[in-house]
Scaffold this active site. Structure first.
Site, mmCIF file in Angstrom:
data_model
loop_
_atom_site.group_PDB
_atom_site.id
_atom_site.type_symbol
_atom_site.label_atom_id
_atom_site.label_comp_id
_atom_site.label_asym_id
_atom_site.label_seq_id
_atom_site.Cartn_x
_atom_site.Cartn_y
_atom_site.Cartn_z
ATOM 1 N N GLU A 307 0.825 -1.227 0.000
ATOM 2 C CA GLU A 307 0.000 0.000 0.000
ATOM 3 C C GLU A 307 0.855 1.272 0.000
ATOM 4 O O GLU A 307 0.318 2.366 -0.124
ATOM 5 C CB GLU A 307 -0.943 0.080 1.207
ATOM 6 N N GLY A 308 2.159 1.148 0.217
ATOM 7 C CA GLY A 308 3.008 2.315 0.412
ATOM 8 C C GLY A 308 3.306 2.586 1.872
ATOM 9 O O GLY A 308 3.985 3.566 2.208
#
Lengths: 337, 337
Positions: A307-308
């Site tokens: 997701e980062g």
């Protein structure tokens, strides 16, 4: 010039009011930022953004993950609604969240944070044929590049973080890493979301079958991407390439973005000068990819979410590295020159 | 209760919209924060502050550091002026900087950020006699506790970071770590600001002489502190004790604060429940102290500056760990319960 700025930053670190080298890796990071900006001290990034690239994967049909495909679209909705881990961490570090649908299989509601650039609704099963066509791979790269360009040129973003969402996407990540580093699937393949031994053995076999089927040629990175990659992997490579082209640092997240950085580096080696390894994922392929790229991760927190999230946590470290060069007094200022 | 909240946070992490365990060390950290607050989810710390405790050291006369004593006072001025590394990093993470003179040898200008609570103008040479008296050590502990109490009770601070400034202060840190962990001086003594081999050998010898002279008894932590410690080490122990008493998490910086945490833990073992290891210093004593305390550092960036710099860099990690528990949607929210 870049090299001149790196040297200047190194000299400045020797003059600052502290023992030489005492800021450890922040010193080298600061010098790298100076090199990216072409000036020392470098600007302090004040507008970070994470680009979460999402796609689905035909190879899920092989049973490489226990999660249903529908989770990808549901999580894209969660990113837009602000309830995902990436949102909580982005708020902590003051980053905006931009979501790119480059290949989700399900329907998505429109949302201001969501950029729709779906090349196709998920890839084909890479163990039975190419994941996608070359042109599709290229379009996915360009979609990522487009989002990055818009964020930087219109949005004032000066620090990019790349993230990924896509059920089964560590399988193409492992295949990309094996294809581009020549490490065997047993070494590059991990448990992703947390699969059991049996599923892990299957996943390794699937990656091996894909490599044997396609015989991907590392000298043809777009071909490798099309054969064994994923749409979000391609888009992340595009974010990296455009970030570098715009002179903006790009922080990598975990194994999916690490595999995408291998692709970006194979397409345009100079782009790696703008890439920062945010954290070390638990996935074994992550370390192999980063070692191959010559990048040392800033954080190692046993994370494996994607997701980062891990990349965002490195944002304050990057900002601090620049700010120290900009704001610290020198020994001479204090009368100890 | 604390234990109930820890268990609740663990259960919540299993329910959140992510694979179980995928947030790695942030999950355990979140559970610890819930335990400290006595509720799950824990509050998200929004007002962090670093307390930089400063003092001078008689043992500098032995030649254990090449830096002149005057640097301590000059750096206190630099902290107040905002030009030190700790200031740049504090601005990056949104923390306020509070400076405590508990034993600086030189004259200091008054400043709103500076709390004057000088017990004495530096310690005596710990290799030739006690560094200070027991009552002086106690007063220095109380000075640190007083600043922490004021910050939390009047200032609304909900997350403390401890930092240190004091030329030669890694020598008493090594002596404290040796005395309280029973590791020999060769293992606990390092290069501090970057001394050469000859000076390192001298420094090890000085620490050994101090331990032989005083025979410090780990069952008498205040006696250990008085014999071989430093005034800022004592004050940091006080910040830790008061932070814990107020239920506020305290993030450690490098080896000086690690040695102070050993003292705090020896005085009041329960205080360690509120202590978070921000980073791992390059100083070899840091790992020995943290291992003894059972704390795993969040960051490892080859830093060795002190001032609270490494501890401050961990602030966003702590905030993120809490925020994830507060703000993330559950799998059930997304229809995958």
């Amino acid at each position: 010039s870049g090299e001149g700025a790196v040297a200047e930053a190194g000299e400045r670190h020797l003059a600052l009011a502290k023992p030489p080298g005492s800021l450890g890796r922040l010193e080298g990071l600061g010098a790298r930022l100076a090199g990216m900006a072409g000036e020392s001290p470098p600007p302090v990034p004040g507008s970070p953004a994470v680009v979460v690239c999402a796609g689905d994967h035909g190879v899920l049909d092989r049973g490489v993950s226990p999660w249903p495909r529908e989770v990808t679209a549901a999580m894209v909705g969660n990113f837009c609604g602000g309830g995902a881990a990436v949102n909580a961490i982005a708020r902590t570090v003051g980053a905006r969240v931009s979501v790119l649908d480059v290949g989700v299989a399900g329907e998505l509601e429109r949302h201001p944070s969501l950029r729709g650039a779906r090349v196709r609704p998920g890839t084909d099963d890479l163990s039975r044929g190419p994941a996608m066509g070359r042109e599709e791979a290229a379009r996915a790269v360009l979609a990522g590049a487009g989002v990055a360009e818009e964020l930087v040129e219109s949005g004032g973003v000066d620090l990019l973080v790349v993230g990924d969402m896509g059920i089964a996407n560590t399988t193409p990540a492992s295949a990309l890493i094996s294809a581009l580093t020549d490490h065997p699937p047993e070494e590059t393949t991990g448990r992703g979301t947390g699969i059991d031994d049996e599923t892990l053995n299957l996943k390794v076999r699937v990656v091996r079958e894909a490599l044997e089927l396609h015989g991907p040629d590392p000298a043809d990175p777009l071909g490798v991407l099309a054969a064994v990659g994923g749409l979000e992997h391609a888009a992340i490579a595009g974010v990296i390439l455009m970030g570098a082209a715009c002179g903006v640092p790009v922080i990598l997240d975990g194994v999916v973005s690490n595999s995408a950085a291998l692709v970006a580096g194979a397409l345009a080696p100079d782009s790696l000068g703008y890439v920062i390894a945010g954290h070390l994922s638990v996935e074994p392929g992550a370390k192999i990819a980063l070692d191959h790229l010559g990048l040392e991760p800033l954080l190692d927190l046993d994370m494996r979410l994607g997701e980062g999230t891990g990349g965002l946590l490195a944002v304050p470290l990057v900002q601090a590295a620049a700010r120290l060069l900009v704001e610290m007094a020198t020994l001479e200022d204090l009368g100890f020159g």
